[in-house]
Enzyme design. Structure first.
Site, PDB file in Angstrom:
ATOM      1  N   LYS A   1     -10.381   2.388  -7.491  1.00 24.42           N
ATOM      2  CA  LYS A   1      -9.354   2.779  -6.511  1.00 24.42           C
ATOM      3  C   LYS A   1      -7.979   2.616  -7.157  1.00 24.42           C
ATOM      4  O   LYS A   1      -7.720   1.602  -7.825  1.00 24.42           O
ATOM      5  CB  LYS A   1      -9.472   1.885  -5.263  1.00 24.42           C
TER       6      LYS A   1
ATOM      7  N   SER B   1      -8.791   3.600   3.951  1.00 24.66           N
ATOM      8  CA  SER B   1      -8.000   4.172   2.883  1.00 24.66           C
ATOM      9  C   SER B   1      -8.775   4.433   1.602  1.00 24.66           C
ATOM     10  O   SER B   1      -8.331   5.222   0.775  1.00 24.66           O
ATOM     11  CB  SER B   1      -6.827   3.231   2.561  1.00 24.66           C
TER      12      SER B   1
ATOM     13  N   SER C   1     -10.761  -0.515   5.424  1.00 21.91           N
ATOM     14  CA  SER C   1     -10.584   0.514   4.401  1.00 21.91           C
ATOM     15  C   SER C   1     -11.738   0.681   3.426  1.00 21.91           C
ATOM     16  O   SER C   1     -11.763   1.632   2.648  1.00 21.91           O
ATOM     17  CB  SER C   1      -9.300   0.257   3.604  1.00 21.91           C
TER      18      SER C   1
END
Ligand SMILES: [Mg+2]
Ligand SMILES: [Zn+2]
Lengths: 495, 485, 96
Positions: free
Chosen positions: A78, A159, A183
């Site tokens: 990420k 997210s 997330s």
């Protein structure tokens, strides 16, 4: 041998150990897949050269018998984790071009385990979002399609939307995510994969771009419970560079898998079944309860009365912390700078240009709730409510071993839907936020498809630092669910 | 005596509170492992944490915590076993994180006291409100470039103790005495080097005035970052007079932050801090409550050195010094130690006179320090011994001391080399007296006629005739006898 | 709770984010909605409840006073927008 991009991590490790496949072959297959899957916009930065170099080193280590426990496994990271020498953007214009001269502890741990980095995955800007539509680098597309409308582009959740989409479509074998209010879990649910937010303090936050420090927690996302257990084992551990990192030994989480759940008490919180809960979500939750019953566990109805306050408390605490954490993005030392006649002009213009609408909104709300005269009514009140929520869980865990809830109130929705009203979007995290506020481990696993062919996830919440029970129950449920569906886009076997 | 400002409408009293920022003596910064050394190349002592880079997290330095506890104990203050770090949020170019990690509602040290010594020999107890730990900011330089300010983050993250007094100070003199005593205690404790030029000790003064006899608290102004005791006193005096003038002309004082311009001797409003701040304090979520082990606090308490007040008391009682002399000698631990070495087993008043007189004078003249003295305590002691055993007169001792400064040699060696031994041989002195008397028969007659004042002149002449080596007491006595003859 | 333009302007200034005048009303509306949403909290009974600022059930760990970091001005300055000048970060001149 089957397409390497459909392999699980545990299987790949066996093949690598047996010499059936090399790390370079495994990595090359994923690089091809990553390139073929660009339409998903899952990656912000692809690092194929770095990946191949790392894969070569991995093969060398293996021939010398010096391999780490995940040696040669290609992962996506990420783009919230700082990676030395590779742009780290947090999906924000304000960090565009920022190349950290340092490495986050979690990615360093993964490197030390021998993993290969394919690139940096897209996300909501500064991890603020539940649909991966706030990224400066554009939205990520969910590889799953509605049966009723194959053309509609769906969100992957957020997210960690890039992570979820990439893992679901085989662009990488696993990925790192971060979870502040859901997330990891919510996008895992939307994309039909497994993701675990560990106990707060289990994985180091050092080198992870901060959103809300008291809530942020890195964790793994992968296609099976076992893969998540393997990844978490490599990511976790005490870190003296993070003052909130727990000085706890990391167990071998894979040992928890396959254990019996007989006699385990599973809490079913009544507050998670509000009027108007999506019928398919409710049904799949019921099915999950049945699977556990069949496996010998005992469902116990519990009450978590402060649940209704979790979302408002979260949307005070997280913006408050973010307003302060994001003050460092000021155009002075790194990232974007919009010159101004005065220092204040420079700040104001840089931050206006560099932050997207959702991030600006949250900074402003956070600034407001901390400002003179409002602190007690908002921030302090939210911190008190946070304790009520944590106390609810503590009380419940005196009687139950694990808690089962839906992960999200719906399946994936369309890109562009729900985006006009921020508050509606926030309701996505209604089931994940309470465990975040309490710092508890929460895992989402795919439990089935809705009628429109989209995955729905269930969430298991455990006691602090009892990820093992969470994994044990998750493995039992995974077996019962037998979730074999694959997204249309990149269904198993190739693009 | 009360310090008052004479206004047109009457007399005004000052109310002063001081906030002192004292840099903690430590190798590394409060929350990072970067060095704290003064004067390094710009941005060379900066970690990514100090520069507020993404994902960087603070981890606290144990020694800085211990130093704060040590200081708290030295100020006889309450040590809070649980304290909390908070973020003070504001934007400034030398504040990389956009917030300062400080302590707000729960500081590590609570109420304490500090006794100040005033010129008239009196003392006054000043309340300490609190002491908290916080990070220093970096340094902005505004005069390096016509249109840009330069930022050096070497100081960013260095540990500071902010020590806040109660508004108990009533005059510039008291403010000066407070800083001097605080500095002295910090240096004794080894928790701050007290170097005001290098910014290790900076002072903010909160000043207000009120009509004499009133107990109201009027609007105060904060004068920021004054870096010498003299400037603090000037700034307070200027600011207080300004308040009086404003009030007497019917105006009001706005609460504001002001800057002292030492070249003009004036304070002025700080433009950059004009708009009211809203610091949005909240507990730093990257840090947990700081919980102290009571055993650690006790251990530090046991290791405290004798502090200036106690030492001063002891000097008065043990060495029979005046409070003033004792106060001067204990201000710096090194001076006190030097004195004690000199005084040990000797006439302590003579020792105090020599240390505070010729020795301190020599420090001034040579620019040396007590830590690196031009004459060692042992040599000064030996010099005093030579006075006591009659080898040297006080007058000769001063000459020997000058030679010691010049040559670095021990006094006994110099006495031998230069033949500076005092003449105590009665016949030799009598011979010199006879010679002087014979040469000045008229003056002898005058003395014998009752003009005693001339005796001093004769003593001087005899001393001259013996190159200053005659024992002055003997000269006096023998001369008196001769004159009676 | 509803925020007016003046308040939004003040918050934006505290947060150092430029907001064009024409956006103030819209933003005020959005922020007011959010505040209305979180206002539900006021009905929670929190009498006698200590605020919880961290879930970590431990006290602050401390490190030794050893220089272990810094000494890499080049790296600290490497990302400076527009580059560093003479070893410094620079900003528009500040008048104090
Ligand atoms: Mg202050
Ligand atoms: Zn301060």
């Amino acid at each position: 041998m089957s397409d390497p991009t459909t392999l699980g991590i545990a299987d790949a490790l066996r093949l690598l150990a047996d010499g059936e496949i090399s790390a370079v072959e495994l990595t090359r297959a994923h690089i091809e897949r990553m390139e073929a899957g660009r339409a998903l916009n899952a990656f912000i930065t692809e690092t194929p050269d770095l990946a191949l170099a790392q894969a070569k080193e991995s093969d060398t280590r293996r021939t010398r018998g010096e391999e780490g426990r995940l040696d040669g496994i290609p992962l996506g990271i990420k783009d919230l984790f700082c990676t030395e020498g590779v742009q780290t953007s947090a999906a924000s214009a304000i960090l565009k071009g920022f190349v950290p001269p340092y490495e986050s502890t979690v990615t360093a741990n993964l490197k030390a385990a021998g993993t290969v980095m394919l690139g940096k995955l897209n996300l909501d800007e500064f991890a603020m979002g539940s649909a991966n539509v706030t990224s400066h680098f554009g939205p990520v597309e969910n590889p799953w399609k509605r049966r009723s409308d194959k053309n509609a582009k769906l969100v992957p959740g957020g997210s960690s939307g890039g992570s979820a989409a990439a893992v679901a479509s085989g662009l990488c074998m696993g990925a790192t995510g971060t979870d502040t209010g859901g997330s990891i879990r919510q996008p895992a649910s939307f994309c039909g994969i497994v993701g675990i937010k560990p106990t707060y303090g289990r994985c180091s936050r050092f080198g992870v771009v901060a959103f809300a420090s008291s809530l942020d927690q890195p964790g793994p996302m992968a296609r099976s419970v076992e893969d998540c257990a393997l990844l978490l084992g490599a990511m976790a551990g005490h870190d003296s560079k993070d003052s909130t990192s727990a000085p706890m030994a990391v167990p071998d989480f894979t040992k928890a898998l396959g254990g019996s759940v007989k006699g385990l008490k599973v809490g079913i919180p009544t507050e998670y079944r509000p009027d108007g809960l999506n019928a398919e979500v409710a049904a799949i939750w019921d099915r999950g309860v049945e699977w556990l019953k069949e496996a010998g566990a005992e469902p116990v109805s519990i009450s978590l009365p402060a649940t209704r306050y979790a979302l408002p408390a979260y949307y005070i605490i997280a913006p408050a912390e973010c307003s302060s954490n994001l003050a460092r993005y000021d155009g002075v030392r790194f990232g974007l700078r919009v010159e101004g006649a005065t220092l204040d002009d420079l700040y104001r213009e840089t931050r206006a240009a560099g932050f997207g609408a959702e991030v600006r909104r949250r900074i402003l709300i956070g600034t407001y709730v901390l400002s003179a005269g409002y602190y007690d009514a908002y921030y302090n009140k939210a911190q008190k409510v946070r304790r009520l929520i944590a106390d609810d869980f503590a009380r419940a865990f005196q009687n139950v071993d694990v808690i089962l809830t839906p992960t999200a109130p719906s399946a994936a929705f369309g890109i562009g839907e729900k985006s006009d009203d921020p508050v509606t979007m926030w309701l996505n995290d209604i089931f994940t936020i309470p465990a975040s506020l309490a710092g508890l481990p929460g895992l989402s696993l795919p439990a089935g498809l809705n009628q429109d062919g989209l995955p729905l996830g269930l969430q298991l919440i455990g006691r602090p630092f009892d990820e093992e029970t969470v994994f044990r129950v998750a493995a039992a449920m995974e077996k019962a669910a037998d979730f074999t569906a694959k997204p249309d886009l990149f269904a198993a076997g190739g693009a | 005596m009360t310090y008052l400002i004479e206004g047109e409408t009457g007399e005004w009293e000052l109310v002063i509170g001081l906030e002192v920022h004292a840099q903690v003596v430590s190798n590394a910064k409060l929350f990072s492992g970067a060095a704290t050394r003064f004067g390094a190349e710009p941005n060379s002592q900066v970690s990514f944490i100090d520069a507020g880079f993404p994902g960087m997290l603070p981890v606290i330095n144990r020694v800085c915590v211990e130093q704060a506890v040590r200081t708290g104990l030295g100020l006889k203050a309450k040590i809070n076993l649980t304290s909390v770090f908070a973020r003070k949020n504001y934007f400034y170019a030398d504040l990389p994180q956009g917030y300062q990690i400080s302590q707000y509602e729960q500081p590590i040290v609570g109420n304490g006291t500090l006794t100040i010594d005033l010129a008239d020999g009196t003392s006054k107890v000043i309340g300490i409100e609190r002491l908290h730990l916080e990070q220093d900011a970096g340094k902005s330089m505004h005069d390096q470039h016509p249109t840009r300010s330069y930022i050096d983050l070497n100081r960013s993250g260095v540990a500071l103790m902010e020590i806040v007094s109660k508004p108990d100070l009533r005059s510039p003199e008291e403010a000066g005495a407070y800083i001097a005593k605080l500095r002295s205690i910090l240096r004794y404790l080894g928790t701050c080097d007290g170097n005001m030029q290098e910014g290790s000790l900076r002072c903010d003064a909160n000043v207000s005035v009120r009509p004499k006899g009133s107990d109201e608290l009027r609007t105060r102004c904060e004068i920021k970052n004054v870096n010498s005791i003299r400037f603090v006193q000037q700034a307070i005096e200027y600011e207080a007079r300004r308040h009086v003038e404003v009030y007497e002309s019917g105006g009001t004082i706005d609460q504001e932050t002001r800057l002292f311009d030492s070249s003009k001797g004036e304070t002025r409003s700080m433009r950059s801090k004009e708009h009211a701040h809203d610091y949005r304090y909240f507990p730093d979520p990257d840090l947990l409550p700081l919980v102290l082990d009571p055993a650690m606090v006790e251990e530090i308490g046991r290791s405290l050195p004798e502090l200036p007040d106690e030492k001063k008391d002891r000097f008065v009682h043990e060495y029979g010094l005046s409070a003033y002399d004792a106060g001067v000698l204990v201000a710096e631990q090194a001076s006190a130690d030097f004195f004690e070495t000199v005084a040990k087993g000797r006439d302590s008043k003579l020792a105090a006179n020599w240390v505070m007189g010729d020795f301190f004078g020599a420090l001034n003249a040579t620019g040396r320090t007590v830590e690196d003295p031009p004459v060692s305590a042992a040599d000064l002691g030996a010099l005093i011994d030579l006075i006591k055993d009659g080898t040297l007169s006080g007058r000769l001792a001063k000459d020997v001391f000058a030679l010691m400064l010049e040559t670095g040699k021990a006094p006994a060696v110099l006495v031998e080399e230069k033949g500076l031994r005092q003449v105590t041989d009665t016949s030799a002195i009598e011979a010199a007296i006879d010679q002087v008397m014979a040469a000045n028969p008229d003056k002898v007659a005058e003395i014998k006629g009752g003009k005693d004042k001339l005796m001093g002149w004769f003593v001087g002449q005899v001393m001259k005739a013996t190159q200053g080596k005659a024992n002055p007491a003997m000269v006096n006595e023998l001369l008196a006898n001769k004159m009676k003859d | 709770m509803s925020l007016d333009r003046t308040t939004v302007r003040a918050i934006a200034n505290l947060a150092r984010i430029a907001v064009p005048d024409e956006d103030l009303d819209h933003l005020a509306g959005e922020l007011s909605n959010i505040l209305t949403f979180v206002e539900d909290l006021s009905s929670a009974d929190t009498d006698g409840i200590e605020p919880m600022s961290s879930v970590a059930a431990m006290s602050l760990p401390m490190r030794d006073d050893v220089v272990t970091d810094g000494g890499y001005a080049d790296k600290v300055l490497a990302n400076a927008p527009g580059g560093a000048t003479e070893g410094f970060f620079t900003v528009p001149k500040v008048v104090e």
